[in-house]
Design a protein around this motif. Structure first.
Motif, PDB file in Angstrom:
ATOM      1  N   GLY A 287     -63.070  30.096 -45.196  1.00 20.61           N
ATOM      2  CA  GLY A 287     -62.848  31.102 -46.229  1.00 20.61           C
ATOM      3  C   GLY A 287     -63.417  32.466 -45.891  1.00 20.61           C
ATOM      4  N   ALA A 288     -63.996  32.613 -44.682  1.00 16.35           N
ATOM      5  CA  ALA A 288     -64.531  33.911 -44.262  1.00 16.35           C
ATOM      6  C   ALA A 288     -63.410  34.945 -44.207  1.00 16.35           C
ATOM      7  CB  ALA A 288     -65.199  33.787 -42.896  1.00 16.35           C
ATOM      8  N   ILE A 289     -63.760  36.199 -44.504  1.00 18.90           N
ATOM      9  CA  ILE A 289     -62.762  37.259 -44.660  1.00 18.90           C
ATOM     10  C   ILE A 289     -63.023  38.384 -43.671  1.00 18.90           C
ATOM     11  CG2 ILE A 289     -61.787  38.955 -46.275  1.00 18.90           C
ATOM     12  CD1 ILE A 289     -63.008  37.128 -48.535  1.00 18.90           C
ATOM     13  N   CYS A 290     -61.959  38.871 -43.055  1.00 22.71           N
ATOM     14  CA  CYS A 290     -62.049  40.057 -42.207  1.00 22.71           C
ATOM     15  C   CYS A 290     -61.455  41.229 -42.987  1.00 22.71           C
ATOM     16  CB  CYS A 290     -61.291  39.845 -40.895  1.00 22.71           C
ATOM     17  SG  CYS A 290     -61.420  41.234 -39.754  1.00 22.71           S
TER      18      CYS A 290
ATOM     19  N   ASP B 153     -62.399  45.514 -43.792  1.00 24.94           N
ATOM     20  CA  ASP B 153     -63.296  46.590 -43.370  1.00 24.94           C
ATOM     21  C   ASP B 153     -64.290  47.014 -44.444  1.00 24.94           C
ATOM     22  OD1 ASP B 153     -61.396  47.732 -44.991  1.00 24.94           O
ATOM     23  OD2 ASP B 153     -60.855  49.353 -43.624  1.00 24.94           O
ATOM     24  N   ILE B 154     -63.887  47.008 -45.736  1.00 26.33           N
ATOM     25  CA  ILE B 154     -64.822  47.492 -46.756  1.00 26.33           C
ATOM     26  C   ILE B 154     -65.977  46.519 -46.989  1.00 26.33           C
ATOM     27  CG2 ILE B 154     -62.987  48.770 -47.920  1.00 26.33           C
ATOM     28  CD1 ILE B 154     -63.408  46.766 -50.294  1.00 26.33           C
ATOM     29  N   LEU B 155     -65.850  45.295 -46.474  1.00 25.07           N
ATOM     30  CA  LEU B 155     -66.964  44.352 -46.572  1.00 25.07           C
ATOM     31  C   LEU B 155     -67.899  44.474 -45.371  1.00 25.07           C
ATOM     32  CD1 LEU B 155     -65.078  41.178 -47.865  1.00 25.07           C
ATOM     33  CD2 LEU B 155     -66.430  42.818 -49.182  1.00 25.07           C
ATOM     34  N   LYS B 156     -67.564  45.411 -44.481  1.00 28.22           N
ATOM     35  CA  LYS B 156     -68.385  45.591 -43.280  1.00 28.22           C
ATOM     36  C   LYS B 156     -68.716  47.067 -43.107  1.00 28.22           C
ATOM     37  CE  LYS B 156     -66.298  41.492 -41.169  1.00 28.22           C
ATOM     38  NZ  LYS B 156     -65.439  40.968 -40.088  1.00 28.22           N
TER      39      LYS B 156
ATOM     40  N   PRO C 150     -52.529  41.364 -38.922  1.00 30.35           N
ATOM     41  CA  PRO C 150     -52.674  40.369 -37.852  1.00 30.35           C
ATOM     42  C   PRO C 150     -53.297  40.925 -36.576  1.00 30.35           C
ATOM     43  CG  PRO C 150     -50.394  41.077 -38.035  1.00 30.35           C
ATOM     44  CD  PRO C 150     -51.118  41.692 -39.195  1.00 30.35           C
ATOM     45  N   SER C 151     -53.380  42.251 -36.451  1.00 26.34           N
ATOM     46  CA  SER C 151     -53.980  42.837 -35.247  1.00 26.34           C
ATOM     47  C   SER C 151     -55.505  42.739 -35.260  1.00 26.34           C
ATOM     48  CB  SER C 151     -53.559  44.303 -35.108  1.00 26.34           C
ATOM     49  OG  SER C 151     -54.029  45.060 -36.212  1.00 26.34           O
ATOM     50  N   ASP C 152     -56.089  42.422 -36.424  1.00 25.59           N
ATOM     51  CA  ASP C 152     -57.544  42.250 -36.530  1.00 25.59           C
ATOM     52  C   ASP C 152     -57.809  40.959 -37.301  1.00 25.59           C
ATOM     53  OD1 ASP C 152     -60.267  42.698 -36.410  1.00 25.59           O
ATOM     54  OD2 ASP C 152     -60.289  44.026 -38.159  1.00 25.59           O
ATOM     55  N   PRO C 153     -57.468  39.810 -36.693  1.00 26.01           N
ATOM     56  CA  PRO C 153     -57.459  38.557 -37.457  1.00 26.01           C
ATOM     57  C   PRO C 153     -58.835  37.919 -37.605  1.00 26.01           C
ATOM     58  CG  PRO C 153     -56.766  38.118 -35.216  1.00 26.01           C
ATOM     59  CD  PRO C 153     -56.980  39.614 -35.321  1.00 26.01           C
TER      60      PRO C 153
END
Length: 200
Positions: free
Chosen positions: A82-85, A87-90, A115-118
């Motif tokens: 369930g981990a999420i990629c 940007d606003i969480l990083k 899909p380019s940053d999966p």
């Protein structure tokens, strides 16, 4: 942190347009469980998705840790953890973002995968190679794992066992605990509340 977080929670409860819900843990306001609906005209349409949000003491200077509790087939969400990629969480986080901002961004992420940053390379590969197959699988997972009936509070098994030892079957206890907003019983007062409701 607590005043800002309370404002965030209240804002979500007052804004019915987005159909978000957010529920703090009874024992720790920084541990939240939120839900949102899948975007219309997407493979996630008709689903209700649950996320766990852990808010740090440094919030809003630091972002919460967020993961999906609901399993879903998406390039930017691990199908296992369930981990999420996102940007606003990083590194793209700023203190102007709120819990509602996160939920809006997650809903948009379901509508527009990246899909380019999966987060899940295998799912991203399916998305890039066979979009139709991706849509079919994502919709199947939505029907299997994200139906509204499956998004109620998870009732603690030890609590159900406790009432079973008192002669109350789990299938009778679970809906009563859900109605009372209890995921577990931690003291005699909570036990008595459940028993009184069961005997009504």
């Amino acid at each position: 942190m607590s005043k800002r977080l309370l404002r965030d929670i209240q804002s979500i409860k007052e804004d019915q347009d987005w159909k978000f819900t957010v529920t703090p843990s009874e024992s720790d306001i920084s541990q939240l469980r939120a839900t949102f609906e899948g975007p219309s005209n997407s493979p996630y349409d008709g689903g209700v998705f649950v996320v766990d949000i852990s808010v740090p003491n440094e919030y809003p200077l630091k972002p919460p840790k967020v993961k999906f509790e609901t399993r879903l087939f998406h390039p930017n969400v691990s199908s296992q953890t369930g981990a999420i990629c996102l940007d606003i969480l990083k590194n793209a986080w700023t203190p102007v973002y709120t819990i509602k901002s996160i939920l809006i961004s997650l809903q948009q992420l379901l509508d527009s995968p990246n899909p380019s940053d999966p987060q899940d390379a295998e799912v991203a590969a399916v998305y890039l190679k066979d979009r139709n197959q991706f849509d079919i699988t994502a919709a199947q997972w939505t029907r299997q794992y994200a139906q509204p009936a499956a998004t109620g509070p998870k009732i603690d098994q030890a609590s159900l066992d406790r009432f079973a030892s008192m002669g109350f079957p789990p299938e009778q206890v679970a809906p009563v605990m859900e109605k009372l907003g209890l995921e577990r019983v931690e003291d005699d007062d909570q036990v008595n509340r459940v028993v009184e409701a069961l005997l009504q």
